[in-house]
Design a protein around this motif. Structure first.
Motif, mmCIF file in Angstrom:
data_model
loop_
_atom_site.group_PDB
_atom_site.id
_atom_site.type_symbol
_atom_site.label_atom_id
_atom_site.label_comp_id
_atom_site.label_asym_id
_atom_site.label_seq_id
_atom_site.Cartn_x
_atom_site.Cartn_y
_atom_site.Cartn_z
ATOM 1 N N MET A 218 0.851 -1.293 -0.160
ATOM 2 C CA MET A 218 0.069 -0.022 0.032
ATOM 3 C C MET A 218 0.857 1.240 -0.160
ATOM 4 S SD MET A 218 -3.169 -0.892 -0.337
ATOM 5 C CE MET A 218 -2.426 -2.204 -1.109
ATOM 6 N N VAL A 219 1.985 1.306 0.711
ATOM 7 C CA VAL A 219 3.109 2.332 0.612
ATOM 8 C C VAL A 219 3.349 2.767 -0.712
ATOM 9 C CG1 VAL A 219 5.033 3.326 1.433
ATOM 10 C CG2 VAL A 219 3.689 2.224 3.026
ATOM 11 N N LEU A 220 3.782 1.528 -1.442
ATOM 12 C CA LEU A 220 4.196 1.765 -2.830
ATOM 13 C C LEU A 220 3.001 2.203 -3.673
ATOM 14 C CD1 LEU A 220 6.208 -1.471 -3.236
ATOM 15 C CD2 LEU A 220 7.144 0.805 -3.267
ATOM 16 N N TRP A 221 1.884 2.034 -3.566
ATOM 17 C CA TRP A 221 0.598 2.335 -4.373
ATOM 18 C C TRP A 221 0.442 3.752 -3.950
ATOM 19 C CZ3 TRP A 221 -1.106 0.172 -8.237
ATOM 20 C CH2 TRP A 221 -1.381 -1.031 -8.538
ATOM 21 N N VAL A 222 0.632 4.332 -2.752
ATOM 22 C CA VAL A 222 0.449 5.593 -2.369
ATOM 23 C C VAL A 222 1.665 6.487 -2.988
ATOM 24 C CG1 VAL A 222 0.571 7.328 -0.366
ATOM 25 C CG2 VAL A 222 -0.526 5.278 -0.468
ATOM 26 N N LEU A 223 2.867 5.968 -2.931
ATOM 27 C CA LEU A 223 3.926 6.814 -3.413
ATOM 28 C C LEU A 223 3.687 6.986 -4.904
ATOM 29 C CD1 LEU A 223 7.224 5.350 -1.661
ATOM 30 C CD2 LEU A 223 6.041 7.824 -1.391
ATOM 31 N N GLY A 224 3.317 5.694 -5.673
ATOM 32 C CA GLY A 224 3.057 5.792 -7.061
ATOM 33 C C GLY A 224 1.981 6.724 -7.473
ATOM 34 N N GLY A 225 0.848 6.709 -6.637
ATOM 35 C CA GLY A 225 -0.339 7.494 -7.070
ATOM 36 C C GLY A 225 0.049 8.877 -6.880
ATOM 37 N N LEU A 226 0.745 9.295 -5.844
ATOM 38 C CA LEU A 226 1.268 10.645 -5.655
ATOM 39 C C LEU A 226 2.197 11.105 -6.794
ATOM 40 C CD1 LEU A 226 2.138 10.778 -1.884
ATOM 41 C CD2 LEU A 226 0.306 11.795 -3.042
ATOM 42 N N PHE A 227 3.061 10.470 -7.265
ATOM 43 C CA PHE A 227 4.047 10.788 -8.328
ATOM 44 C C PHE A 227 3.366 11.053 -9.963
ATOM 45 C CE2 PHE A 227 7.421 9.952 -5.361
ATOM 46 C CZ PHE A 227 8.547 10.499 -6.070
ATOM 47 N N THR A 228 2.176 10.106 -10.047
ATOM 48 C CA THR A 228 1.219 10.154 -11.210
ATOM 49 C C THR A 228 0.485 11.255 -11.238
ATOM 50 O OG1 THR A 228 -0.113 8.415 -10.446
ATOM 51 C CG2 THR A 228 1.706 7.529 -11.803
ATOM 52 N N THR A 229 -0.034 11.595 -10.192
ATOM 53 C CA THR A 229 -1.022 12.819 -9.900
ATOM 54 C C THR A 229 -0.429 14.128 -9.640
ATOM 55 O OG1 THR A 229 -1.201 12.380 -7.804
ATOM 56 C CG2 THR A 229 -2.908 11.182 -9.245
ATOM 57 N N TRP A 230 0.868 14.031 -9.322
ATOM 58 C CA TRP A 230 1.663 15.296 -9.061
ATOM 59 C C TRP A 230 1.406 16.325 -10.304
ATOM 60 C CZ3 TRP A 230 3.218 17.939 -4.929
ATOM 61 C CH2 TRP A 230 4.030 18.848 -5.163
ATOM 62 N N ASP A 231 1.896 15.825 -11.560
ATOM 63 C CA ASP A 231 1.635 16.823 -12.719
ATOM 64 C C ASP A 231 0.394 17.239 -12.853
ATOM 65 O OD1 ASP A 231 4.335 16.457 -13.024
ATOM 66 O OD2 ASP A 231 4.141 15.030 -14.507
ATOM 67 N N GLY A 232 -0.826 16.455 -12.585
ATOM 68 C CA GLY A 232 -2.241 16.778 -12.759
ATOM 69 C C GLY A 232 -2.476 17.715 -11.888
ATOM 70 N N ALA A 233 -2.137 17.590 -10.558
ATOM 71 C CA ALA A 233 -2.509 18.710 -9.610
ATOM 72 C C ALA A 233 -1.697 19.960 -9.853
ATOM 73 C CB ALA A 233 -1.955 17.933 -8.108
ATOM 74 N N LEU A 234 -0.574 20.056 -10.106
ATOM 75 C CA LEU A 234 0.200 21.078 -10.612
ATOM 76 C C LEU A 234 -0.584 21.933 -11.837
ATOM 77 C CD1 LEU A 234 4.128 20.439 -10.557
ATOM 78 C CD2 LEU A 234 2.482 21.775 -8.742
ATOM 79 N N ARG A 235 -0.987 21.192 -12.873
ATOM 80 C CA ARG A 235 -1.899 21.724 -13.823
ATOM 81 C C ARG A 235 -3.315 22.457 -13.374
ATOM 82 N NH1 ARG A 235 -0.392 16.909 -16.527
ATOM 83 N NH2 ARG A 235 -2.679 16.270 -16.446
ATOM 84 N N LEU A 236 -3.921 21.655 -12.438
ATOM 85 C CA LEU A 236 -4.918 21.969 -12.142
ATOM 86 C C LEU A 236 -4.933 23.379 -11.187
ATOM 87 C CD1 LEU A 236 -6.827 18.864 -10.542
ATOM 88 C CD2 LEU A 236 -7.494 20.276 -12.674
ATOM 89 N N ALA A 237 -3.876 23.471 -10.419
ATOM 90 C CA ALA A 237 -3.509 24.564 -9.613
ATOM 91 C C ALA A 237 -3.315 25.697 -10.445
ATOM 92 C CB ALA A 237 -2.247 24.340 -8.512
ATOM 93 N N ARG A 238 -2.476 25.405 -11.727
ATOM 94 C CA ARG A 238 -2.209 26.513 -12.489
ATOM 95 C C ARG A 238 -3.419 27.049 -13.209
ATOM 96 N NH1 ARG A 238 2.811 23.601 -13.573
ATOM 97 N NH2 ARG A 238 1.673 22.462 -15.197
#
Length: 372
Positions: free
Chosen positions: A206-226
């Motif tokens: 689950m820790v690996l899923w969380v880390l992977g999910g955070l990395f894959t959604t990071w760019d999307g979150a930045l795009r939404l913030a921008r």
């Protein structure tokens, strides 16, 4: 506590995916939310609260199968045309697990004994759970590995590789925790010693899923913030132009990035619509040299005043611009124009000069001066 913390992180990633993808497949959100619910149900505190061991395990396993099916849907959604995922296999698995559970419940006091662990319903339950989960994870891992190899360097590819590791770790977890009868026989572990080890392997996955999910959604979150910042920045300019020309407004959409894209288009349409009202003597009203965003804002302020006064001038058609800026560059430019339109003293002086030139009435002046 670790189970609840991991569940909260997985749930937050799932909610972020729902917000980022309001229209379209939500398979990853289903996966993260299902795994989060499964972790919360299987936590020791939840089991003690319910006063039962078998029912939380059944619910958790059903949620885990739903999460595995979501991974298969993610894989199939990458194909063109998208291949639908039949629902009957997971329903069949749930039905078989429920039938086995009905047979297991009367013998709950025998949990941990050799007679219980090799009971036909117990073995069938474990085989159904393990087979479906491993099959889904293998299909997902193979497709994800091919996708990660074709991606450019960046946080998204790193996230995909972490998710591959998470999928492999989850396969190990499913094979270990899903077949306790086999491993208890091989390792001579007691039932009370087996479950903590299985839970530890699951938490690592689950820790690996969380880390992977955070990395894959990071760019999307930045795009939404921008996109959100861009929408806020151009909104004053957009509101003024829509008030002058309501026909430029397009139907409402809730996707942030698409909303910013459409507002940029609407503002450009509005600027073209008021271009005929820009007074030719505007250059004489600018006492000092100004930057391009401030000049564009001054032109708009004067044009709105003259439009309200019913005055216009012929203008040569605008020359086509050879450059084709992206949405980010265009929104940055219009944000600067919007800021100057709202706060610049030069724009305020031009607006007042235009009102004096046009002889605008006091009530119109009050409306046009609200940006002062």
């Amino acid at each position: 506590m670790i189970s609840y913390l991991s569940a909260a992180l997985l749930a937050s990633i799932g909610v972020a995916r729902l917000v980022a993808v309001r229209a379209g497949p939500r398979h990853l959100a289903t996966f993260f939310l299902s795994m989060a619910a499964g972790l919360a149900v299987s936590a020791d505190a939840t089991v003690r609260l319910l006063g039962d061991v078998l029912l939380p395990r059944l619910v958790t396993n059903a949620l885990q199968l739903l999460a595995m099916r979501a991974l298969v849907q993610v894989v199939r959604s990458t194909r063109s045309p998208e291949k639908p995922t039949p629902f009957w296999p997971i329903v069949l698995c749930w039905a078989l697990m429920a039938l086995c559970y009905v047979d297991i419940v009367p013998h709950r006091l025998e949990v941990g004994t050799p007679a219980f662990q090799w009971r036909l319903s117990v073995v069938a339950y474990q085989v159904v759970l393990t087979t479906y989960g491993v099959a889904c994870l293998v299909m997902f891992t193979r497709t994800l590995a091919r996708s990660a190899a074709a991606r450019p360097r960046g946080t998204f590819r790193t996230g995909l590789r972490i998710l591959i590791c998470a999928a492999v770790a989850t396969i190990v977890w499913v094979l270990f925790s899903g077949l306790p009868s086999l491993w208890l026989e091989i390792t001579d572990l007691a039932d009370l010693d087996f479950m903590p080890r299985a839970r530890l392997v699951g938490l690592c996955a689950m820790v690996l899923w969380v880390l992977g999910g955070l990395f894959t959604t990071w760019d999307g979150a930045l795009r939404l913030a921008r996109a959100w910042r861009g929408i806020r920045a151009v909104t004053p300019l957009w509101k003024e132009l829509v008030a002058a020309h309501p026909q430029i407004a397009l139907p409402v959409r809730h996707d942030l990035e698409f909303t910013l894209y459409r507002r940029v288009i609407e503002i450009r349409d509005g600027l073209l619509a008021v271009r005929a009202h820009v007074p030719p003597q505007l250059g004489d009203w600018l006492r000092t040299p100004v930057d391009e965003p401030t000049r564009a804002a001054a032109e708009l302020a004067a044009a709105l005043v003259m439009r309200e006064a019913g005055r216009s001038w012929p203008h040569p058609p605008a020359e086509p611009d050879g450059a084709h800026p992206g949405v980010r560059e265009e929104s940055a430019w219009l944000s600067a124009v919007s800021s100057a339109f709202t706060h610049s003293r030069v724009v305020r002086e031009v607006r007042e000069r235009a009102m004096a030139e046009a002889g605008a009435p006091d009530q119109g002046a009050g409306r046009m001066l609200r940006h002062r």
